[in-house]
Design a protein around this motif. Structure first.
Motif, short mmCIF file in Angstrom:
data_model
loop_
_atom_site.label_atom_id
_atom_site.label_comp_id
_atom_site.label_asym_id
_atom_site.label_seq_id
_atom_site.Cartn_x
_atom_site.Cartn_y
_atom_site.Cartn_z
N GLY A 1 41.23 43.98 27.75
CA GLY A 1 40.43 43.66 26.58
C GLY A 1 40.00 44.87 25.77
N ASP A 2 40.34 46.06 26.21
CA ASP A 2 39.97 47.28 25.50
C ASP A 2 41.19 48.10 25.08
N GLY A 3 42.34 47.44 25.02
CA GLY A 3 43.56 48.15 24.67
C GLY A 3 44.32 48.69 25.85
N THR A 4 43.77 48.51 27.06
CA THR A 4 44.45 48.99 28.26
C THR A 4 44.86 47.81 29.15
N PHE A 5 45.78 48.09 30.06
CA PHE A 5 46.29 47.09 30.99
C PHE A 5 46.23 47.64 32.41
N GLU A 6 46.09 46.72 33.35
CA GLU A 6 46.07 47.10 34.77
C GLU A 6 47.13 46.28 35.50
N GLU A 7 47.92 46.95 36.34
CA GLU A 7 48.93 46.21 37.09
C GLU A 7 48.27 45.46 38.25
N ILE A 8 48.52 44.15 38.32
CA ILE A 8 47.91 43.32 39.37
C ILE A 8 48.98 42.48 40.07
N THR A 9 50.20 42.99 40.13
CA THR A 9 51.31 42.20 40.68
C THR A 9 51.02 41.72 42.09
N GLN A 10 50.61 42.62 42.96
CA GLN A 10 50.37 42.25 44.35
C GLN A 10 49.09 41.42 44.49
N GLU A 11 48.04 41.82 43.77
CA GLU A 11 46.77 41.10 43.87
C GLU A 11 46.92 39.65 43.40
N ALA A 12 47.73 39.44 42.36
CA ALA A 12 47.92 38.09 41.83
C ALA A 12 48.98 37.30 42.58
N ASN A 13 49.73 37.99 43.47
CA ASN A 13 50.78 37.35 44.29
C ASN A 13 51.91 36.78 43.44
N VAL A 14 52.35 37.56 42.45
CA VAL A 14 53.46 37.10 41.60
C VAL A 14 54.66 38.04 41.65
N ASP A 15 54.71 38.89 42.65
CA ASP A 15 55.87 39.75 42.79
C ASP A 15 57.07 38.90 43.21
N ASP A 16 58.22 39.24 42.68
CA ASP A 16 59.47 38.64 43.12
C ASP A 16 60.48 39.76 43.24
N PRO A 17 60.89 40.12 44.46
CA PRO A 17 61.74 41.30 44.66
C PRO A 17 63.22 41.08 44.35
N ARG A 18 63.55 39.88 43.87
CA ARG A 18 64.95 39.56 43.61
C ARG A 18 65.34 39.99 42.19
N TRP A 19 66.55 39.68 41.78
CA TRP A 19 67.01 39.97 40.42
C TRP A 19 66.55 38.83 39.54
N SER A 20 65.48 39.07 38.77
CA SER A 20 64.94 38.06 37.87
C SER A 20 65.42 38.30 36.45
N SER A 21 65.47 37.25 35.66
CA SER A 21 65.97 37.35 34.28
C SER A 21 64.88 36.90 33.31
N SER A 22 64.84 35.62 32.98
CA SER A 22 63.80 35.08 32.09
C SER A 22 62.62 34.56 32.91
N ALA A 23 61.47 34.50 32.25
CA ALA A 23 60.29 33.88 32.84
C ALA A 23 59.52 33.16 31.74
N ALA A 24 58.70 32.18 32.11
CA ALA A 24 57.96 31.40 31.11
C ALA A 24 56.62 30.98 31.67
N PHE A 25 55.59 31.08 30.83
CA PHE A 25 54.27 30.54 31.14
C PHE A 25 54.16 29.13 30.58
#
Length: 583
Positions: free
Chosen positions: A187-211
């Motif tokens: 919210g202040d122009g910066t970003f924080e990586e939360i891949t592991q905390e949010a449990n959304v890592d995928d170690p495979r070969w990914s292509s497209s994604a959608a919310f």
């Protein structure tokens, strides 16, 4: 005069749906000897690693020059580097993607571009970085990666944008070859990586994604397309008939299953694809679209698979799905052949109130328009609407379906480019394609749409967004190993409305909102779909062309929460941000 862009500053189905749709599918897949243009199911129109002459296609006269794009100057050019070194690694063929977002909620749309690098080396500081650009409000993009805190060194493929925690700030999910990354907007122009905390890592070969809010609980879930079991450090050795290294055919590589991460509402997700019914044999996902395809007010998921059957996961309610693409006639083309599907466009091109699907495909196959017939399922109408011959010589990727000139009918922009870059391949770079409709059928209009279309590129991701806030959709197109293009929409346009959404009970950006615009006897429908295109994220806005009409008699919004909202006598030529009503 060329504008300086970059600043130096740097379907719950009805009871009888299955039987009716099956009959429709059988009829729709009868032999197409009347066109003589479709490919038998057991043949390949193009052998990987071999050059063929361009397919013979009938010329189609261009439409008068109403659709126009101007490529903006980019002194700080972004180049997606695929790292090719003559080894013909499959991962070099797919990336990269792009995504529009509003970093700081100032109403000006910013841009994220993922980066490749050397796929055989670790994801560390020796690799080039993804890039984040901020819109200064004048349509100029300033590079702000350093101050944003984003340090993504993965071999990037695609970008998905969505406000997962409903705080009003757009977050970024990046698909990679290997571990994906998730960047939370602070919210202040910066970003924080939360891949592991949010449990959304995928170690495979990914292509497209959608919310998209697939369980309709008011927050955004995340669908991730996965592709092939392929290690660029220990690649499968594929060769031409002459023994030369070539890109492997997807049929020779095992697939990875897709994943769906369900938002728990507490900053975390759980991986629930299989238990939700979001699984199909074969897979090899490259594109995804989340939208209500059978008008039951439940979000469904369509997946474009490479050389295998496409998937249509119909929502059965309570977040459960059933795969029914073959039953409903949208798993294969009208000849019953599985195609090399990459990107997806979603629109109601025929104004029958159901969302149609446009899928981009491999060279020599043509892209495919699946007309949605409601309870009867889908029918491949590609040659019937003039879309077969103009795309036979394309290898299509990103697709943006939009009414660029606001005449009330959709255009289709397609980024193109081959996967093979061996010496002497004349098909590697291709002309981008642009097709326009006047209601009955489509015809090419790229020849009159601007200088950008007179050059060849190796195009991949493409996304629409209103960079200059003038009400129409501009384009960003990612090219491999040459500069990314920003295309300003300078079309001669009719009257228009641009709609954005602010949800309360529904998700913040209103992903899944369905809008009906009535003007006289004309009724148009659009849905703010999750995903679409290829490996890219459009600005979450809907653009309605009103032609010569000076107002919309009625606008009806159906929110994902089930709430309905009606606006009467809405003057044309304005940008509306619509708040979800409390009641």
């Amino acid at each position: 005069m060329t504008k300086n862009l970059f600043s130096a500053a740097r379907f719950r189905p009805l009871a009888m749906l299955g039987l009716v749709a099956l009959l429709a599918f059988v009829v729709g897949c009868q032999s197409s000897t009347d066109t003589g243009q479709d490919t038998p199911a057991d043949s390949s129109p193009f052998q990987f690693g071999e050059v063929q002459d361009d397919p013979q296609v009938d010329p189609v006269p261009p439409k008068p020059a109403t659709v126009q794009f101007t490529r903006l100057a980019m002194p700080e050019e972004f180049v997606y580097v695929n790292g090719e070194q003559g080894q013909s690694l499959m991962v070099e063929t797919v990336g990269g993607g792009c995504g529009w977002l509003d970093i700081d909620r100032d109403g000006h749309w910013d841009l994220y571009l993922c980066q490749g690098g050397d796929s055989t080396k670790p994801a560390d500081s020796s690799q080039p970085l993804d890039a984040l650009y901020r819109n200064d409000g004048e349509g100029n993009l300033q590079l702000v990666t350093d101050v944003s805190g984003i340090r993504d060194f993965g071999y990037g493929q695609g970008v998905a944008v969505g406000d997962f925690n409903e705080d009003g700030f757009d977050d970024i999910y990046v698909t990679n070859v290997g571990s994906n990354t998730f960047w939370m907007n602070m919210g202040d122009g910066t970003f924080e990586e939360i891949t592991q905390e949010a449990n959304v890592d995928d170690p495979r070969w990914s292509s497209s994604a959608a919310f998209g809010d697939i369980d309709l609980d008011g927050d955004l879930d995340l669908y991730v397309c996965n592709y092939l079991v392929y290690d660029p450090s220990n690649p499968v050795d594929c060769r031409s008939k002459n023994g030369e290294s070539r890109i492997c055919h997807p049929k020779d590589i095992e697939p990875y299953a897709d994943e769906c991460f369900i938002n728990q509402g507490d900053g975390t997700f759980t991986a629930e694809a299989r238990q939700r019914g979001l699984f199909g044999e074969g897979n090899k996902g490259l594109g995804v679209a989340i939208a209500d395809f059978n008008n039951d007010q439940l979000p469904d998921i369509y997946v474009a698979n490479d050389t295998t059957a496409n998937f249509l996961f119909l929502n059965q309610g309570e977040g459960k799905f059933a795969e029914q693409a073959s039953l409903l006639g949208c798993a294969a083309n009208r000849a019953g052949a599985f195609q090399a599907s990459m990107g997806l466009g979603v629109c109601d091109f025929d104004r029958n109130g159901f969302l149609d699907i446009y899928a981009t495909h491999f060279y020599g196959e043509s892209n495919t328009m699946y007309k949605n017939l409601g309870a009867k399922g889908f029918r491949d109408v590609t040659p019937d609407v003039g879309l077969h011959a103009p795309t036979m010589s394309d290898l299509g990727w990103g697709i943006v379906a939009n009414d660029f000139d606001f005449d009330g009918y959709d255009e289709l922009f397609v980024a193109t480019g081959h996967v093979e870059n061996y010496p002497g391949n004349p098909l590697h770079k291709m002309y981008p394609n642009l097709l326009t409709s006047a209601g009955e059928s489509f015809q090419p209009c790229a020849a009159t749409a601007g200088d950008y279309f007179k050059q060849k590129y190796v195009g991949r991701g493409a996304a629409g967004g209103d960079l200059d806030n003038d009400g129409d959709a501009d384009l960003v197109v990612v090219h491999q190993n040459t500069p990314t293009a920003i295309l300003r929409n300078d079309s001669k346009r009719g009257n228009w409305l641009k709609l954005e959404f602010r949800g309360s009970a529904s998700n913040r950006r209103g992903i899944g909102c369905r809008v009906f615009v009535t003007r006289g006897e004309t009724k148009q429908m659009q849905e703010l779909a999750g995903g679409t295109s290829f490996a890219s994220s459009n600005q979450p806005a809907l653009y309605f062309g009103l032609g010569e009409d000076s107002k919309a008699d009625r606008i009806e919004i159906l929110w994902p929460s089930g709430k309905r909202q009606v606006l009467e006598d809405v003057p044309a030529n304005q940008h509306l941000t619509i708040d979800e009503p409390n009641a």
